[in-house]
Scaffold this active site. Structure first.
Site, mmCIF file in Angstrom:
data_model
loop_
_atom_site.group_PDB
_atom_site.id
_atom_site.type_symbol
_atom_site.label_atom_id
_atom_site.label_comp_id
_atom_site.label_asym_id
_atom_site.label_seq_id
_atom_site.Cartn_x
_atom_site.Cartn_y
_atom_site.Cartn_z
ATOM 1 N N THR A 216 45.411 50.092 51.211
ATOM 2 C CA THR A 216 45.006 51.090 50.544
ATOM 3 C C THR A 216 44.351 52.307 51.353
ATOM 4 O O THR A 216 43.800 51.831 52.477
ATOM 5 C CB THR A 216 43.682 50.828 49.529
ATOM 6 O OG1 THR A 216 44.197 49.589 48.609
ATOM 7 C CG2 THR A 216 43.172 51.998 48.793
ATOM 8 N N SER B 45 46.870 53.353 44.311
ATOM 9 C CA SER B 45 47.712 52.494 43.377
ATOM 10 C C SER B 45 49.184 52.825 43.782
ATOM 11 O O SER B 45 50.185 52.139 43.843
ATOM 12 C CB SER B 45 47.825 52.909 41.996
ATOM 13 O OG SER B 45 46.364 52.277 41.551
ATOM 14 N N GLY C 81 38.404 44.935 53.038
ATOM 15 C CA GLY C 81 37.573 44.106 53.225
ATOM 16 C C GLY C 81 37.495 43.402 54.886
ATOM 17 O O GLY C 81 38.727 43.390 55.397
ATOM 18 N N ARG D 39 16.820 28.611 22.068
ATOM 19 C CA ARG D 39 15.768 29.500 22.037
ATOM 20 C C ARG D 39 15.580 29.776 20.426
ATOM 21 O O ARG D 39 16.753 30.046 19.728
ATOM 22 C CB ARG D 39 16.353 30.869 22.726
ATOM 23 C CG ARG D 39 15.558 32.174 22.571
ATOM 24 C CD ARG D 39 14.242 31.911 23.272
ATOM 25 N NE ARG D 39 13.665 33.214 23.860
ATOM 26 C CZ ARG D 39 12.894 33.981 22.909
ATOM 27 N NH1 ARG D 39 12.172 33.128 21.864
ATOM 28 N NH2 ARG D 39 12.284 34.913 23.258
ATOM 29 N N GLY E 207 15.469 39.448 27.636
ATOM 30 C CA GLY E 207 15.309 39.732 28.754
ATOM 31 C C GLY E 207 15.387 38.557 29.788
ATOM 32 O O GLY E 207 15.490 39.027 31.023
ATOM 33 N N GLU F 191 43.430 45.197 43.644
ATOM 34 C CA GLU F 191 44.746 44.388 43.541
ATOM 35 C C GLU F 191 45.147 45.172 42.211
ATOM 36 O O GLU F 191 46.107 44.446 41.591
ATOM 37 C CB GLU F 191 44.244 43.144 43.443
ATOM 38 C CG GLU F 191 43.899 42.100 44.580
ATOM 39 C CD GLU F 191 44.899 42.322 45.566
ATOM 40 O OE1 GLU F 191 46.010 41.977 45.444
ATOM 41 O OE2 GLU F 191 44.292 42.480 46.994
ATOM 42 N N ASP G 236 45.102 48.921 39.865
ATOM 43 C CA ASP G 236 44.012 49.402 39.065
ATOM 44 C C ASP G 236 44.632 48.840 37.636
ATOM 45 O O ASP G 236 45.701 48.948 37.093
ATOM 46 C CB ASP G 236 44.048 50.938 38.851
ATOM 47 C CG ASP G 236 43.323 51.494 37.660
ATOM 48 O OD1 ASP G 236 44.148 51.715 36.521
ATOM 49 O OD2 ASP G 236 42.191 51.871 37.716
#
Length: 694
Positions: free
Chosen positions: A165, A171, A204, A337, A426, A449, A451
């Site tokens: 890239t 792309s 990376g 819950r 929360g 990898e 779009d």
């Protein structure tokens, strides 16, 4: 396959997971039960043992993400985790036996997906090293490349980068601007980024750890450009400093995946030996002569990129893993819950509320569908990369499946993680419960990898190609072909199909519901949507004849519709995979439950696109109303099975690592209920304030 009729009556209460009563029903014993271990085995798929080994490794605290770690600390932890993978023998699966590998391509991807449970940064950093950098050398190089570069890649002596890239081209790889110009006098390639937009970006391992890179560049020799090729380029010396002519920047803090040191690279006339060209698909002789086993430049380019499809395959699987974790957390919490008094006087568990069921159970159905579809994709991938079925047709199927499934699963991961977060209130926003961290890490999956929108365009173009290939070439056949499509559009406008449904249903929601749950009906609705959209676009393009400019303009105008058609096609493939998987259910009860779940997935898709089905006359208004009514009944019927369904995912507490899914909430609720019971028994409960008289 078993198609289960859901009765047109309310579903009675069953005891909830905490031992209290819920508004569901007393006939629990008559309900089908799901064989949790048996269905878990189904979900593990062909490479179950590889997944188990990787899950065992992911239980090691050394592999876990530490919430709140600084970027620098997270990067160093991910680096150490990659070394741990080498020590544990976890990275050799796909490589040749001559290098200590197992040539197990499907098992390798399956195993790496499971590392998502430990830390997505580990999964991605390892994927960069061995799934991209190492795989590029393996699949784009030849024997001399393998012998020179693979040993140091495999043992992590050389952490590496996959430098494809660019800042200006993501792309559109075919248009990257970095050049590799051959000099026959020195037998070297000169790697150069001619302007700022040509810098390799978001790479990376580039910011800190990368020692070498596979760099993609436009190969030029003898003044002729031969398109994009890959080159092995050393980046840093033993001290970590860039080599002469190479520079870069740190991408810095990102929205997620901060254990991966992404960065930028640029090259100023950097020279590498001729033999550093990865030359499986294109070679340059010492005198500069270019040769390739693939004559067509376009086909050569797409063949080279096709060998690197495993990144999309693994992201599809990792997104499925993340959804399973999120749903296991949210469903466990929702079954414990309590909130708001019920008619019985006690607070009800969240999962007994209809909207809470609606927000979670259809997403369980969707992740089952995606899991079975991913297994199909893995098998196609392994067939191709093992060489058992490495044909052009099978490769095209692999590329189409990967381009179809990766967008849907990665988008679904963001949707599920967000919905699970909200469903936990929360508590879901606390980093310790993992939902916010997973969502941040998975965010980038939708754009790297490939779009997602661009990938679906590739799928759409494949569908248009199939449509064009099916059209007769002779004038008479072409006329019949066009007439059939026109007749279909007339049927849409006059709603002939919808009128027939109204007559068949005779006003009965139950009859409509039974037909909607027929797998033939479901598949017809899903497939007809794909066929109608593709045919509509295809017919409009046919009107342009051989005028390429007009064709391009018409295609651009239909781009949104094309992407919708591709998405619908991917959904259909997921439905097909789920339906086929029903045959592998461990027993009849499990098949019954999974059929309900499949129906929930299929009708959920119809409900999502209900406006389309009504507008095109595929459903009558009565049947349209029956879709949501049937979904509600299916969701209610699946509610008592929700905790068992997420238990089939097979993740242990050490994988989940969310306090709200650890049983702590159930203990808190039990304590509260016991306290209130004791207060009532002792007569210490205050009386209610009298209502004012009117």
């Amino acid at each position: 396959m078993v198609d289960i009729a859901v009765p047109d009556v309310p579903i009675a209460p069953t005891p909830d997971a905490s031992g209290g009563s819920s508004p569901h029903a007393a006939d629990r014993r008559s309900r089908p039960r799901i064989d949790v271990p048996g269905v878990a085995e189904m979900l593990l798929g062909r490479w179950a043992e590889d997944r188990r080994i990787s899950r065992a490794l992911a239980l090691d605290p050394a592999t876990h993400r530490l919430e709140g770690a600084s970027v620098d600390d997270h990067r160093e932890r991910a680096l150490a985790q990659c070394r741990l993978l080498v020590e544990q023998g976890a990275i050799q699966r796909p490589f040749p036996r001559s290098f200590g590998g197992q040539e197990n391509h499907g098992g390798n991807v399956a195993a790496f997906e499971e590392l998502t449970t430990a830390d997505p940064s580990l999964q991605i950093k390892a994927g960069v090293q061995w799934g991209l950098f190492g795989s590029a050398v393996l699949h784009l190089g030849t024997e001399h490349n393998h012998e020179e570069f693979l040993p140091d890649i495999l043992d992590f002596t050389v952490p590496g980068c996959f430098a494809m890239t660019e800042t200006g081209h993501g792309s559109d790889v075919q248009s990257i601007a970095t050049t590799a110009t051959y000099d026959p006098a020195t037998e070297e390639f000169e790697i150069h980024t001619p302007f700022r937009g040509a810098w390799k970006d978001y790479i990376g391992n580039a910011a800190v750890h990368g020692v070498a890179a596979v760099v993609f560049a436009q190969l030029v020799t003898g003044g002729v450009g031969h398109g994009v090729h890959a080159f092995y380029v050393p980046l840093r010396d033993a001290t970590g400093a860039f080599l002469p002519g190479i520079g870069g920047e740190d991408d810095g803090v990102k929205g997620g995946l901060n254990g991966v040191d992404n960065g930028r690279l640029h090259f100023d006339h950097v020279r590498v030996p001729r033999t550093n060209l990865l030359d499986r698909y294109g070679a340059v002789a010492p005198d500069g002569t270019y040769s390739s086993p693939i004559a067509s430049p376009g086909r050569r380019f797409f063949t080279m990129l096709g060998t690197l499809v495993q990144g999309r395959v693994s992201l599809d699987g990792a997104a499925v893993v993340a959804q399973k974790l999120a749903l296991q957390i949210a469903v466990t919490y929702a079954s414990e819950r309590r909130q708001f008094p019920t008619a019985e006087g006690e607070e009800g568990v969240l999962l007994d509320y209809g909207q809470h069921q609606r927000r979670l159970i259809p997403r369980i159905a969707r992740v089952f569908a995606q899991s079975f579809a991913h297994e199909r994709l893995l098998r196609t991938f392994d067939d191709v990369f093992s060489g058992r079925a490495d044909t052009p047709e099978r490769r095209e199927d692999l590329e189409t499946q990967a381009a179809a499934f990766k967008p849907l699963s990665t988008w679904a991961a963001l949707d599920t993680l967000q919905e699970a977060r909200e469903a936990c209130g929360g508590a879901g926003f606390l980093a310790e419960n993992r939902l916010t961290g997973l969502r941040a890490d998975l965010d980038v999956y939708v754009t790297f990898e490939g779009d997602n929108t661009v990938l679906l365009q590739l799928v759409g173009k494949r569908l248009l190609g199939d449509f064009a290939a099916a059209a007769p070439r002779d004038p008479a056949g072409a006329a019949r072909f066009v007439a059939a499509r026109v007749a279909g559009r007339v049927a849409d406008v006059t709603r002939v199909r919808a009128v027939g449904q109204t007559v068949l249903d005779r006003g009965s929601v139950r009859r409509a519901s039974q037909d909607l749950r027929d797998p033939v009906t479901q598949r017809r609705l899903l497939a007809d949507r794909v066929d109608t959209m593709v045919a509509g676009i295809g017919m409009r393009l046919r009107s342009a004849g051989k005028d390429r400019v007009r064709q391009a303009r018409l295609l651009n105008e239909q781009q949104h519709e094309l992407i919708e058609a591709a998405r619908a096609h991917a959904e259909l493939m997921q439905w097909d995979a789920f339906t086929a998987a029903l045959a592998d259910a461990p027993d009849d009860d499990s098949r019954t439950v999974l059929t309900w779940l499949r129906d929930c997935f299929g009708l959920g898709l119809v409900e999502e696109h209900l406006a389309w089905h009504l507008m095109h006359g595929r459903l009558s208004a009565q049947r349209g109303a029956a879709v949501s009514a049937t979904m509600d009944r299916l969701v209610g019927r699946l509610r008592p099975l929700a905790t068992d369904l997420v238990a089939t995912f097979g993740y242990e507490p050490g994988h989940v690592r969310a306090p709200i899914a650890s049983g702590a909430e159930a203990r808190r609720q039990d304590e509260a209920r016991a306290w209130y019971a004791a207060e009532r028994a002792a007569g210490r409960t205050p009386g209610a304030e009298p209502r004012p008289r009117r």
